[in-house]
Design a protein around this motif. Structure first.
Motif, mmCIF file in Angstrom:
data_model
loop_
_atom_site.group_PDB
_atom_site.id
_atom_site.type_symbol
_atom_site.label_atom_id
_atom_site.label_comp_id
_atom_site.label_asym_id
_atom_site.label_seq_id
_atom_site.Cartn_x
_atom_site.Cartn_y
_atom_site.Cartn_z
ATOM 1 N N SER C 370 -6.079 12.737 12.860
ATOM 2 C CA SER C 370 -6.935 11.714 13.466
ATOM 3 C C SER C 370 -6.947 10.498 12.559
ATOM 4 C CB SER C 370 -8.360 12.240 13.661
ATOM 5 O OG SER C 370 -9.070 12.159 12.446
ATOM 6 N N LEU C 371 -7.881 9.581 12.801
ATOM 7 C CA LEU C 371 -7.994 8.417 11.922
ATOM 8 C C LEU C 371 -8.321 8.879 10.503
ATOM 9 C CD1 LEU C 371 -10.043 5.982 14.198
ATOM 10 C CD2 LEU C 371 -7.628 5.858 13.616
ATOM 11 N N PRO C 372 -7.792 8.191 9.493
ATOM 12 C CA PRO C 372 -7.968 8.670 8.116
ATOM 13 C C PRO C 372 -9.385 8.446 7.578
ATOM 14 C CG PRO C 372 -6.813 6.573 8.122
ATOM 15 C CD PRO C 372 -6.981 6.969 9.559
ATOM 16 N N THR C 373 -9.776 9.316 6.695
ATOM 17 C CA THR C 373 -11.057 9.133 6.026
ATOM 18 C C THR C 373 -10.873 8.161 4.862
ATOM 19 O OG1 THR C 373 -10.616 10.906 4.472
ATOM 20 C CG2 THR C 373 -11.738 11.512 6.507
ATOM 21 N N GLU C 374 -11.990 7.675 4.331
ATOM 22 C CA GLU C 374 -11.930 6.715 3.237
ATOM 23 C C GLU C 374 -11.237 7.312 2.003
ATOM 24 O OE1 GLU C 374 -15.263 3.545 1.793
ATOM 25 O OE2 GLU C 374 -14.955 4.151 3.862
ATOM 26 N N GLU C 375 -11.517 8.575 1.754
ATOM 27 C CA GLU C 375 -10.909 9.256 0.609
ATOM 28 C C GLU C 375 -9.395 9.303 0.715
ATOM 29 O OE1 GLU C 375 -12.789 13.053 0.748
ATOM 30 O OE2 GLU C 375 -13.272 12.921 -1.397
ATOM 31 N N SER C 376 -8.903 9.630 1.904
ATOM 32 C CA SER C 376 -7.441 9.731 2.009
ATOM 33 C C SER C 376 -6.791 8.354 1.995
ATOM 34 C CB SER C 376 -6.981 10.545 3.217
ATOM 35 O OG SER C 376 -7.967 10.739 4.132
ATOM 36 N N VAL C 377 -7.497 7.348 2.498
ATOM 37 C CA VAL C 377 -6.962 5.990 2.415
ATOM 38 C C VAL C 377 -6.829 5.592 0.944
ATOM 39 C CG1 VAL C 377 -7.414 3.552 2.914
ATOM 40 C CG2 VAL C 377 -7.877 5.274 4.654
ATOM 41 N N GLN C 378 -7.816 5.964 0.167
ATOM 42 C CA GLN C 378 -7.774 5.629 -1.261
ATOM 43 C C GLN C 378 -6.615 6.319 -1.968
ATOM 44 O OE1 GLN C 378 -10.694 7.054 -4.127
ATOM 45 N NE2 GLN C 378 -11.363 4.924 -4.370
ATOM 46 N N LEU C 379 -6.412 7.584 -1.623
ATOM 47 C CA LEU C 379 -5.309 8.335 -2.223
ATOM 48 C C LEU C 379 -3.974 7.687 -1.870
ATOM 49 C CD1 LEU C 379 -4.288 10.767 -3.785
ATOM 50 C CD2 LEU C 379 -4.527 12.142 -1.715
ATOM 51 N N ALA C 380 -3.868 7.215 -0.647
ATOM 52 C CA ALA C 380 -2.634 6.558 -0.206
ATOM 53 C C ALA C 380 -2.380 5.290 -1.020
ATOM 54 C CB ALA C 380 -2.718 6.231 1.283
ATOM 55 N N LEU C 381 -3.446 4.544 -1.255
ATOM 56 C CA LEU C 381 -3.317 3.326 -2.061
ATOM 57 C C LEU C 381 -2.948 3.668 -3.504
ATOM 58 C CD1 LEU C 381 -3.588 0.247 -2.169
ATOM 59 C CD2 LEU C 381 -6.023 0.540 -2.654
ATOM 60 N N ARG C 382 -3.551 4.727 -4.019
ATOM 61 C CA ARG C 382 -3.250 5.161 -5.393
ATOM 62 C C ARG C 382 -1.771 5.517 -5.542
ATOM 63 N NH1 ARG C 382 -7.025 2.812 -6.175
ATOM 64 N NH2 ARG C 382 -9.130 3.509 -6.677
#
Lengths: 132, 360, 555
Positions: C370-382
């Protein structure tokens, strides 16, 4: 040559998303398994889907959605099918559907839900086994 | 009143269509029933047939859909139901639409249906797509072009696969049309597969046959030569806003002039841009004009007779073949085939011998 | 040179006889043949003898044909832009998110719109049910745009909008907002995707038939070249083509074929090629096959430079440069063992960086669900930050250049994509090829082949057809409140009551006239949105004039 009964399947995309890769791969796999697939394209309303299922007298309806609107649209489709006397029809769904929605969807009569990565052979087998 | 010339009659004779060898609606069960002196026996399937026919006549859409499936599947209920519906048919005007892939047939049919609805007519649509010769499956995608019509209770659309038939329609198309006719549809559009060279079967099914061309497909002249012009009551050049449209029109014009009939119906050429709805009114007008012509000229009753005769003979041929197949001893047949293949017996004598034996 | 080659051949033969053959007799290789996702054969070993290119001709970064990158210093100068696609729910909520991101030091925004906005339906349209605010933000009017950008300095922030069929309308809203704030239009910078051709073959959010759609694209080009000099007028997208099932070669070929169609349309409309070509940008996918992907980016750059210089006779070197954004391939994410996706994304992101991307979006691990959570968005940026700051791959330009394998693949992809483009040319260009369904058929065939390969286990997908485990625990998921549509509908009702009705009708009537004729619709669109006509009302007018597109079924 006609060889008696053929399984007829409606593959429809309710909702507005345009990702039809999955729907088309499934349509093709079902065709290659000897079924007749009515493909109605993108942006189908619940009304259009139920009416097409009726006119085409299909045994199966396959719904594909990736926009996240399934919890709004699927109940409407199931109700319309029932209202039109097609509660016996086999309905399956695919796309991006979170696991936590699955029990509710099964409850409303959707028999199988396939996520990304499902082998098309599984769907073919399921339909062959479950269409009367 | 026009006097039909010999040539003209021959042209109408085109409506005969190809002969099909496929025994239809004769399933194992039914043939056995027929042997036991057929129709008098009241079987459960006959009661079912009656119920289905009643549902169609009562305007039940699901009943219509069901019966068409039974026809397609060669189910035993189909024939008796069709018999019951037959007196209620013959009202609808059947319009065939044929042409190569990419000419825009589905869009055109969708637009014609819309136009008919605006004139207050109810509409049936039968759209035929090819079955895969390998798997027997099919993808039927014509509804995409007719999406909005799905919500209109005055329209009934049915997609069919050819299921092995080669003439551009499926074996069940003719009877599906009858069901929609009995269901009360005023006008029925039949869209052919549009892949074969030999899509003349539509002319043996429809009252008005529209042949669709489009510019830029490369082989337009080829298609015309292949005899498709012979079956056209109306010629359409669709996608008329594209480059080369005028050339296509001119080519058709020339073919018509070469083929000129001094009397009777002169096929008009109509330019359309179906996606934009352009030219649809004019086309619809020509369909009405052709229908009127059939009535006024007396051609309509001639055509009806002709179609009836053709259909009768088709059924006789199929039924006979089915009965013969049913009565034949397989071993005996194999022996005959061997003899013919080894030149011990000629096929004519063999056939006559077989038929005589069965007709006794 | 020839001598050197002969000497390599001799050594190779010796190696084959003395070392390889005995090894193969002891243990055969895992497969009889190896190939890339595009079906390019992969040999056991590459040597200088395998590559036709004379490496002194490979060129240098920052100059034609840009195989090695469009800037002379690449990431030694400035890192790529880490641009995460975001936006959901209402304008208000998205605005809060954007302001947060800007406070964190991000300098660019990327706006995702919901499907009704992408398709020209207001939130109260029946088809919008269940879709409002789902995959992006709902923008129905200038007021919504004002809310979305409230407190955000349009002259300082570059805004990228993923919008296509309705791109002219959204751009008009953005422009109207700038005018209202009294900003000079030259101060605006950003990108609209505006790539309608790929919608017909891959992404599905089209409205009008191809011809009028292409005219709208050209209207935007002309308008921007006159008024918005710092705006990227299109982002020609291979990403969605790849996602729909195309392989790497097809991604390059079909994207560049679309690009050729846009350039040709604009040139035909009388725009000098160098007046707009430097504002063209591209958008590619980064898939799993690391070396093929790197080669793909390099090949695309070289191919485009040649097309612009030789075919369109562009003079300005900036017109030759293929500038591109990359997103890691969403279709490679699996719902099974979602944490595995973190690793996939890292490899894909590495390919994009080694391929010289200008900006990058990394997907989140849970996007197959589904749409990503804030935590996973952060991990992606990291993930991007680790590649940028820890891996060392950014310290030299085009680090894989000179690898026999990568150069061979680059040549091969360029040649094969060139063949496709020639085929599309012979069909009359991208538009004609799409209309007859050629491109769609090619993509779907590849998609089907790929699916079958997974089912037959010819291609292993970890966690899907091998190394599976019984899974029960599912990660935390983000949901969008259904109430968002109600709120949005309320706002629309209020707006329709408040605004000057006759002024709306009048602006729409002028738009109708312009659309029916040959006038550039852009200034009329700006007038419409300034009169508070809604997106749906504007698109209804255009639908009436242009008609609606129905897909050709190609399966």
């Amino acid at each position: 040559m006609p060889d008696g009964k053929k399984i007829r399947v409606l593959i429809a995309k309710p909702g507005l998303d345009g990702h039809d890769r999955g729907a088309k791969v499934v349509a093709r796999a079902l065709r290659d398994a000897g079924m007749e697939v009515i493909y109605t394209g993108l942006r189908q309303t619940p009304e259009m889907i139920a009416e097409a299922a009726l006119q085409e007298d299909v045994d199966v309806v396959g719904l594909s959605i990736l926009s996240g609107a399934h919890m709004t649209l699927f109940p409407r489709i199931m109700k319309l099918l029932k209202d039109k006397g097609m509660e016996g029809i086999l309905v399956f769904a695919g796309g991006i559907i979170p696991d936590e929605d699955v029990p509710a969807l099964k409850e409303m009569g959707i028999r199988a839900i396939y996520g990304p990565g499902t082998p098309t052979g599984d769907i073919v087998d399921f339909l062959r086994q479950n269409v009367q | 009143m026009e006097v039909a010339t010999e040539e003209r009659l021959n042209k109408e004779g085109r409506r005969a269509g190809p002969v099909l060898a496929k025994p239809r609606y004769i399933t194992q069960n039914q043939s056995i029933g027929a042997k036991n002196s057929s129709q008098a026996i009241i079987s459960p399937s006959l009661a079912e047939s009656r119920e289905l026919a009643d549902r169609v006549l009562a305007g039940d859409r699901r009943g219509v859909a069901r019966l068409i499936s039974l026809i397609e599947d060669d189910s035993p209920e189909a024939c008796p139901a069709l018999a019951l519906l037959y007196p209620h048919t013959g009202r609808a005007h059947v319009v065939g639409v044929t042409g190569a892939p990419g000419t825009g047939k589905s869009t055109l049919v969708g637009q014609l249906a819309r136009e008919s609805r605006q004139r207050g007519l109810t509409v049936g649509i039968v759209a035929v797509d090819p079955s895969s010769p390998f798997s027997g499956g099919a993808i039927l995608g014509d509804r995409i072009r007719m999406q909005e019509l799905t919500g209109d209770p005055g329209v009934f659309i049915r997609s069919m696969a050819t299921r092995g038939s080669l003439g551009g329609l499926s074996y069940a198309t003719g009877d599906a049309i009858k069901v929609l006719d009995a269901f009360g549809k005023d006008i029925i559009y039949v869209e052919t597969v549009g892949v074969g060279q030999d899509e003349v079967e539509i002319a043996a099914t429809a009252h008005t046959t529209i042949v669709v061309q489009a510019p830029g497909l490369g082989d337009d002249i080829q298609a015309i030569k292949a005899g498709i012009l012979e079956i056209a009551d109306i010629l359409v050049v669709n996608k008329a806003d594209q480059e080369g449209a005028e050339r296509t029109v001119a080519a058709l014009q020339l073919m018509l002039e070469l083929n000129h009939q001094p009397q009777g119906w002169q096929p008009p050429i109509i330019k359309t841009v179906a996606v934009e709805g352009k030219g649809i009114e004019a086309l619809s007008h020509e369909i009405s004009r052709h229908r009127d012509y059939l009535q006024v000229s007396g051609r309509a009753s001639l055509l009806r007779q002709h179609l009836a005769e053709e259909e009768l003979w088709n059924i006789i041929r199929k039924t006979l073949v089915a009965r013969i197949m049913d009565k034949l001893d397989r071993a005996e047949l194999d022996q005959l085939i061997h003899d013919i293949a080894d030149r011990r017996l000629d096929p004519h004598t063999a056939a006559n011998k077989l038929i005589a034996q069965i007709l006794e | 040179m020839a001598e050197e080659r002969a000497s390599i051949e001799r050594s190779k033969e010796k190696w084959q006889n003395e070392t390889l053959e005995p090894a193969l007799r002891r243990a055969p290789e895992r497969q009889e043949r190896f190939e890339t996702s595009s079906g390019i054969p992969v040999e056991r070993l590459y040597t200088p003898a395998d590559v036709a290119t004379d490496y002194t001709g490979l060129g240098f970064p920052g100059i034609y044909p840009f195989t090695r990158g469009i800037q002379p210093t690449m990431y030694r100068g400035r890192l790529w832009t880490m641009r995460q696609y975001a936006g959901y729910a209402s304008a208000q909520e998205s605005n809060r998110r954007y302001r947060y991101l800007l406070e964190q030091g991000q300098t660019g925004l990327s706006v995702a719109f919901d499907l009704p906005t992408q398709l020209g339906f207001d939130s109260d349209h029946p088809l919008a049910e269940g879709e409002v605010g789902k995959v992006g933000v709902a923008i129905c009017s200038l007021e919504d745009m004002e809310t979305l950008m409230e407190g955000i300095p349009l002259d300082k922030v570059s805004v990228s909008m993923t919008i296509n069929a309705t791109a002219p309308v959204l751009l008009a809203m953005y422009e109207a907002l700038a005018r209202k704030r009294g900003l000079p239009l030259a101060a605006l910078s950003g990108t609209i995707q505006n790539d309608i051709l790929k919608e017909y073959v891959a992404r599905g959010t089209y409205i009008f038939p191809p011809k009028p759609s292409l005219r709208l694209v050209t209207d935007v080009f002309r308008h921007a070249s006159e008024h918005l000099p710092n705006w990227n007028i299109i982002s020609i997208s291979g990403y969605h083509i790849r996602e729909a099932g195309a392989n790497a070669v097809q991604e390059v070929a079909f994207t560049l074929a679309d690009a050729i169609a846009y350039v040709q349309a604009a040139v035909d409309a009388g725009l000098p090629v160098d007046s707009f070509a430097p504002r063209l940008s591209f958008f590619f996918s980064a898939h799993n096959n690391l070396f093929e992907e790197v080669a793909k980016f390099r090949a695309a750059r070289r191919l485009w430079a040649r097309i612009m210089r030789e075919r369109f006779k562009a003079q300005d070197p900036r017109s030759w440069m293929l500038r591109f954004h990359t997103q890691t391939a969403g279709s490679t994410l699996t719902a099974q063992q979602p944490d595995n996706n973190v690793v996939r994304v890292a490899l894909q992101a590495l390919a994009a960086v080694l391929g010289g991307t200008q900006s990058l979006h990394t997907n989140s691990r849970d996007e197959a669900l589904s749409l990503p959570t804030e935590e996973s968005v952060q991990l992606a940026l990291r993930t991007q930050q680790i590649i940028a700051h820890e891996s060392g791959v950014t310290d030299t330009v085009d680090p894989l250049a000179g690898s026999y394998f990568v150069e061979k693949l680059t040549d091969e992809i360029e040649a094969r994509a060139g063949e496709y483009i020639a085929k599309i040319d012979s069909l009359g260009g991208a538009l004609a090829a799409i209309q007859v369904g050629y491109v769609q058929k090619e993509i779907q065939d590849s998609a089907y082949i790929a699916q079958k390969a997974v089912e037959d286990k010819k291609r292993i997908v970890v966690g899907v057809n091998a190394f599976t485990v019984l899974e029960s625990q599912k990660p935390q998921l983000l949901r969008v409140e259904p109430a968002i549509r109600e709120e949005q509908m309320g706002r629309l009702r209020a707006l329709r009551q408040r605004r000057d009705g006759p002024a709306v009708s009048e602006s729409l009537a002028r738009l109708r006239q312009a659309a029916s004729g040959n006038d550039n619709v852009m200034s009329h669109l700006v007038a419409c949105v300034e009169a508070h006509a809604t997106l749906g009302e504007i698109c209804d007018v255009l639908r009436q004039v242009f008609g609606e597109h129905k897909e050709a079924v190609v399966i």
